[in-house]
Design a protein around this motif. Structure first.
Motif, PDB file in Angstrom:
ATOM      1  N   ASP A 221      42.534  30.287  47.436  1.00 13.68           N
ATOM      2  CA  ASP A 221      42.822  30.534  45.505  1.00 13.68           C
ATOM      3  C   ASP A 221      41.508  31.395  45.435  1.00 13.68           C
ATOM      4  O   ASP A 221      42.091  32.271  44.136  1.00 13.68           O
ATOM      5  N   GLN A 222      40.639  32.233  45.602  1.00 11.59           N
ATOM      6  CA  GLN A 222      39.843  33.094  45.902  1.00 11.59           C
ATOM      7  C   GLN A 222      40.149  34.325  45.646  1.00 11.59           C
ATOM      8  O   GLN A 222      39.781  35.037  45.269  1.00 11.59           O
ATOM      9  N   ILE A 223      40.780  34.092  46.939  1.00  9.70           N
ATOM     10  CA  ILE A 223      41.907  35.933  47.077  1.00  9.70           C
ATOM     11  C   ILE A 223      42.678  35.977  45.491  1.00  9.70           C
ATOM     12  O   ILE A 223      42.650  37.046  45.258  1.00  9.70           O
ATOM     13  N   ILE A 224      43.433  35.416  45.662  1.00 14.79           N
ATOM     14  CA  ILE A 224      44.137  35.225  44.543  1.00 14.79           C
ATOM     15  C   ILE A 224      44.410  35.365  43.655  1.00 14.79           C
ATOM     16  O   ILE A 224      44.358  36.070  42.362  1.00 14.79           O
ATOM     17  N   ASN A 225      42.498  34.324  42.995  1.00 15.72           N
ATOM     18  CA  ASN A 225      42.319  35.297  41.616  1.00 15.72           C
ATOM     19  C   ASN A 225      40.931  36.199  41.263  1.00 15.72           C
ATOM     20  O   ASN A 225      40.988  37.051  40.285  1.00 15.72           O
ATOM     21  N   HIS A 226      40.989  36.559  41.996  1.00 15.78           N
ATOM     22  CA  HIS A 226      39.978  37.765  42.214  1.00 15.78           C
ATOM     23  C   HIS A 226      40.709  39.054  43.153  1.00 15.78           C
ATOM     24  O   HIS A 226      39.732  39.833  42.104  1.00 15.78           O
ATOM     25  N   ALA A 227      41.319  39.125  43.672  1.00 14.34           N
ATOM     26  CA  ALA A 227      42.436  40.307  43.979  1.00 14.34           C
ATOM     27  C   ALA A 227      42.414  41.292  43.076  1.00 14.34           C
ATOM     28  O   ALA A 227      43.277  40.740  41.721  1.00 14.34           O
ATOM     29  N   ASN A 228      42.220  42.493  42.775  1.00 12.11           N
ATOM     30  CA  ASN A 228      42.587  43.446  42.553  1.00 12.11           C
ATOM     31  C   ASN A 228      42.913  44.966  43.201  1.00 12.11           C
ATOM     32  O   ASN A 228      42.101  45.725  42.824  1.00 12.11           O
TER      33      ASN A 228
END
Ligand SMILES: Nc1ncnc2c1ncn2[C@@H]1O[C@H](COP(=O)(O)OP(=O)(O)OP(=O)(O)O)[C@@H](O)[C@H]1O
Ligand SMILES: Cc1ncsc1CCO
Length: 97
Positions: free
Chosen positions: A83-90
């Motif tokens: 979830d953190q990876i999906i929400n923060h990936a830029n």
């Protein structure tokens, strides 16, 4: 980042990470792990740098300075979840050379 054919821009990470020794070399191990499961070398490398950058983004929110960032970065990397990876990936594919 580029493989000479494509360019990927990485907007993850925080400038304070440059004050934490190891935040530069630890992504090389993450890159090796990504290369073990992804045949596209650029994608593997970009995703590895995104992962350390995402951990840096999250850890910086809990850090007062480089000392606490070092601990927070290790803890965040250890606990990093999907979830953190999906929400923060830029990261973005910018151009084909
Ligand atoms: N301007 C920036 N914005 C966001 N993240 C950055 C920036 N500059 C460097 N980083 C990130 O900070 C980390 C450390 O980068 P740095 O260039 O200091 O590496 P290094 O000198 O190899 O580090 P080390 O101290 O581990 O030898 C890397 O994960 C890098 O992606
Ligand atoms: C200081 C140091 N020693 C071995 S690796 C490392 C950090 C490289 O980024």
């Amino acid at each position: 980042m580029t493989d000479g054919y494509q360019v990927i821009e990485n907007h993850n990470g925080h400038i304070m990470m440059t004050k934490v020794t190891g935040s530069g070399c630890s992504p090389t191990a993450i890159t090796a792990a990504c290369l073990a499961v992804e045949t596209n070398n650029l994608a593997a490398s970009a995703h590895a740098m995104a992962l350390i950058g995402i951990a840096g983004d999250i850890a910086t929110q809990h850090a007062k300075g480089p000392g606490s960032l070092q601990m927070a970065l290790l803890d965040t990397l250890y606990l990093l979840n999907e979830d953190q990876i999906i929400n923060h990936a830029n990261i973005q594919l910018k151009e084909e050379l």
